[in-house]
Design a protein around this motif. Structure first.
Motif, PDB file in Angstrom:
ATOM      1  N   ARG A 157       0.814  -1.229   0.000  1.00 32.73           N
ATOM      2  CA  ARG A 157       0.000   0.000   0.000  1.00 32.73           C
ATOM      3  C   ARG A 157       0.843   1.273   0.000  1.00 32.73           C
ATOM      4  O   ARG A 157       0.330   2.354  -0.173  1.00 32.73           O
ATOM      5  CB  ARG A 157      -0.930   0.030   1.229  1.00 32.73           C
ATOM      6  CG  ARG A 157      -1.968  -1.084   1.203  1.00 32.73           C
ATOM      7  CD  ARG A 157      -3.028  -0.903   2.276  1.00 32.73           C
ATOM      8  NE  ARG A 157      -3.841  -2.106   2.425  1.00 32.73           N
ATOM      9  CZ  ARG A 157      -4.847  -2.443   1.604  1.00 32.73           C
ATOM     10  NH1 ARG A 157      -5.170  -1.662   0.596  1.00 32.73           N
ATOM     11  NH2 ARG A 157      -5.510  -3.556   1.807  1.00 32.73           N
ATOM     12  N   PHE A 158       2.127   1.146   0.210  1.00 29.17           N
ATOM     13  CA  PHE A 158       2.935   2.361   0.395  1.00 29.17           C
ATOM     14  C   PHE A 158       4.052   2.477  -0.620  1.00 29.17           C
ATOM     15  O   PHE A 158       5.232   2.553  -0.291  1.00 29.17           O
ATOM     16  CB  PHE A 158       3.485   2.387   1.831  1.00 29.17           C
ATOM     17  CG  PHE A 158       2.406   2.165   2.850  1.00 29.17           C
ATOM     18  CD1 PHE A 158       1.553   3.206   3.208  1.00 29.17           C
ATOM     19  CD2 PHE A 158       2.194   0.912   3.408  1.00 29.17           C
ATOM     20  CE1 PHE A 158       0.528   2.999   4.109  1.00 29.17           C
ATOM     21  CE2 PHE A 158       1.180   0.687   4.315  1.00 29.17           C
ATOM     22  CZ  PHE A 158       0.332   1.737   4.674  1.00 29.17           C
ATOM     23  N   GLY A 159       3.680   2.482  -1.874  1.00 30.78           N
ATOM     24  CA  GLY A 159       4.678   2.672  -2.916  1.00 30.78           C
ATOM     25  C   GLY A 159       5.355   1.385  -3.310  1.00 30.78           C
ATOM     26  O   GLY A 159       6.536   1.181  -3.026  1.00 30.78           O
ATOM     27  N   ALA A 160       4.607   0.508  -3.958  1.00 27.61           N
ATOM     28  CA  ALA A 160       5.187  -0.760  -4.412  1.00 27.61           C
ATOM     29  C   ALA A 160       5.338  -0.745  -5.930  1.00 27.61           C
ATOM     30  O   ALA A 160       4.355  -0.696  -6.651  1.00 27.61           O
ATOM     31  CB  ALA A 160       4.306  -1.925  -3.988  1.00 27.61           C
ATOM     32  N   PRO A 161       6.572  -0.756  -6.426  1.00 29.19           N
ATOM     33  CA  PRO A 161       6.752  -0.828  -7.873  1.00 29.19           C
ATOM     34  C   PRO A 161       6.321  -2.211  -8.382  1.00 29.19           C
ATOM     35  O   PRO A 161       6.264  -3.161  -7.599  1.00 29.19           O
ATOM     36  CB  PRO A 161       8.257  -0.645  -8.066  1.00 29.19           C
ATOM     37  CG  PRO A 161       8.889  -0.655  -6.739  1.00 29.19           C
ATOM     38  CD  PRO A 161       7.839  -0.762  -5.684  1.00 29.19           C
ATOM     39  N   HIS A 162       6.046  -2.311  -9.688  1.00 25.48           N
ATOM     40  CA  HIS A 162       5.776  -3.653 -10.231  1.00 25.48           C
ATOM     41  C   HIS A 162       7.059  -4.462 -10.084  1.00 25.48           C
ATOM     42  O   HIS A 162       8.169  -3.908 -10.092  1.00 25.48           O
ATOM     43  CB  HIS A 162       5.281  -3.573 -11.672  1.00 25.48           C
ATOM     44  CG  HIS A 162       6.287  -3.108 -12.675  1.00 25.48           C
ATOM     45  ND1 HIS A 162       6.605  -1.774 -12.870  1.00 25.48           N
ATOM     46  CD2 HIS A 162       7.057  -3.805 -13.549  1.00 25.48           C
ATOM     47  CE1 HIS A 162       7.517  -1.688 -13.805  1.00 25.48           C
ATOM     48  NE2 HIS A 162       7.822  -2.896 -14.250  1.00 25.48           N
ATOM     49  N   HIS A 163       6.924  -5.750  -9.931  1.00 23.55           N
ATOM     50  CA  HIS A 163       8.106  -6.580  -9.697  1.00 23.55           C
ATOM     51  C   HIS A 163       7.851  -8.023 -10.099  1.00 23.55           C
ATOM     52  O   HIS A 163       6.705  -8.439 -10.270  1.00 23.55           O
ATOM     53  CB  HIS A 163       8.563  -6.487  -8.228  1.00 23.55           C
ATOM     54  CG  HIS A 163       7.508  -6.856  -7.233  1.00 23.55           C
ATOM     55  ND1 HIS A 163       6.446  -6.026  -6.912  1.00 23.55           N
ATOM     56  CD2 HIS A 163       7.339  -7.969  -6.485  1.00 23.55           C
ATOM     57  CE1 HIS A 163       5.688  -6.608  -6.005  1.00 23.55           C
ATOM     58  NE2 HIS A 163       6.204  -7.801  -5.739  1.00 23.55           N
TER      59      HIS A 163
END
Ligand code: ATP
Ligand code: MN
Length: 449
Positions: free
Chosen positions: A408-414
């Motif tokens: 929820r707090f800034g997760a890039p695609h990975h």
């Protein structure tokens, strides 16, 4: 004086001192010709004839013949060699000389011999030739089995595989991370977990480092891990263990296709490293390793099903491949290493990113000589979609709250993948049973040694 530890007293002070500067058989000894060396190791074999005794001395680097002709050695040495048994641990001081008959083209004429520790007799397993011994017996007496040429070669290769994994990813600036093994809830759902009492709570042994490596990747960007994972299924196959070593990577700002490229590049590097660094071990195993030609073939799941059906295999679209079908598919495809991509969402974990059609996922398996050795996906980094997929899989969202909250707090695609160390070793060394490439295998019937 009796034999046993006390007999070390027979050795001169100087031999004991010089054990510290002993010569290893990793060198070919030709640079030691006509020089005196101190060797330590195990009695691989011993033969005492009338006027001459032979001792094959083995250490981590190989075997050398110690030859004691009556004319050149003391009567004491001759009788000491006569009393040796296989696997006794000894120190020998002697002179290196050329030999027409000994394997290395040289042999050692002993001037001193010290018993360091006796082996009991008879041996429960003869390390000179374990290949025809039952695997169960070999696993029961693993220390003796480790001393056989073939088993020793397998684990030297395994050590190289691990080294190549670390080398490859460290040199590309990945951070090695340490996910926990004790976890509070299932990371994948589905597969059975070993549970344990954790003070007042219930806990489980991790079946994968999934959540934790994702949490690391969305902060460190590029991470890798080597760790044991546990699966509580009652496997009966030669390909499945209950405790597995996995080599994992996870990478932010990466898609499934990007981490597939990284996977094939790593695998090619690993195979090449083993070919170069372990040529002697491969020879002992009678194994020739084929170089990988990149890019590897990418086969869609639906194409794989089609191929199997055409060949008369009874498999429906939507079914997972059995181990036999995986093998058959490999012979149909013709490439010994290839990817299977575009898996139906039903067959992959809830965290696998669905493709635009919603039916297939950004997921892949890597097949090596007829066996899955690695799986990976692009992950879902969007909390709402993740919750939807958890529901769709019939899992309890409560168990995954902290997992979902992590994004929820800034997760890039990975994206990331995992390779089973034992399966990779199995395929690289050409073994048929995964227990042969596991130092101390854990399966339904075995937890000792
Ligand atoms: P399989 O379908 O072959 O049982 P999996 O798809 O359940 O394996 P993953 O969860 O994809 O396995 O784990 C990643 C890798 O870890 C596998 O490709 C394999 O190399 C290894 N692995 C997983 N489970 C086992 C096991 N029970 N025994 C040995 N290796 C395993
Ligand atoms: Mn898999």
């Amino acid at each position: 004086m009796t034999d046993g530890p006390g007999s070390t007293m027979v050795a001169t002070e100087s031999l004991r001192q010089s054990r510290l500067t002993r010569t290893h058989l990793t060198s070919d000894l030709t640079d030691q010709l006509e020089k005196e060396v101190v060797l330590t190791g195990w009695v691989h074999d011993v033969r005492a004839l009338g006027g001459i005794a032979f001792l094959l001395l083995r250490d981590m680097g190989g075997i050398v013949q110690v030859t004691a002709p009556k004319s050149k050695v003391t009567a004491e040495i001759l009788s000491k060699i006569g009393e040796l048994h296989q696997e006794d641990v000894v120190a020998v001081r002697g002179r290196v000389v050329t030999s027409k008959i000994a394997k290395r083209g040289l042999e050692v004429i002993p001037s001193e011999l010290e018993m360091l520790n006796r082996s009991e007799t008879p041996l429960p397993l003869d390390p000179r030739g374990v290949q025809n011994t039952l695997l169960d017996t070999r696993l029961n007496w693993r220390v003796l089995d480790f001393r056989s040429e073939e088993t020793n070669a397998i684990f030297r290769i395994q050590s190289r595989i691990l080294q190549s994994f670390r080398e490859f990813f460290l040199s590309r600036d990945y951070v090695e991370v340490q996910p926990p093994v004790i976890i509070a809830s299932a990371s994948e759902g589905g597969a059975e977990l070993f549970s344990l009492k954790y003070f007042e709570k219930d806990a489980y042994l991790a079946q994968s480092p999934q959540l934790y490596k994702q949490m690391c990747a969305i902060s460190f960007e590029k991470v890798f891990a080597v760790m044991p994972i546990f699966r509580a299924e009652k496997f009966e196959q030669p390909t499945h263990l209950n405790e597995v070593r996995q080599m994992d990577i996870e990478q932010a700002f990466a898609s499934d296709t990007e981490v597939m490229t990284i996977l094939e590049e790593f695998l090619a590097f690993c195979v090449e490293t083993v070919r170069r660094a372990c040529s002697e071990e491969l020879r002992k195993l009678g194994r020739t390793l084929e170089t990988l030609h990149l890019p590897l073939k990418r086969l869609k799941y639906s194409e794989a099903i089609e191929m199997l059906r055409k060949s008369g295999e009874d498999i429906e679209l939507g079914a997972d491949f059995s181990k036999t079908q995986e093998k058959k598919l490999s012979s149909l495809v013709g490439d010994h290493v290839f990817f299977i991509t575009h898996w139906p969402v039903e067959l992959k974990a809830f965290y696998a990113m669905p493709e635009a059609d919603g039916k297939t996922s950004h997921a892949f398996d890597l097949i090596y000589d007829g066996l899955e050795i690695s799986s990976g996906t692009q992950r879902i980094h969007l909390p709402e979609l993740l919750e939807k997929r958890i529901h769709a899989k019939g899992l309890n969202p409560e168990n995954f709250r902290s997992y979902v909250d992590a994004f929820r707090f800034g997760a890039p695609h990975h994206a990331g993948w995992s390779i089973g160390l034992e399966r990779l070793t199995m395929k690289i060394t050409g073994r048929e049973n995964i227990r042969e490439t596991t130092m101390f295998p854990r399966d339904r019937n075995r937890i000792t040694p």
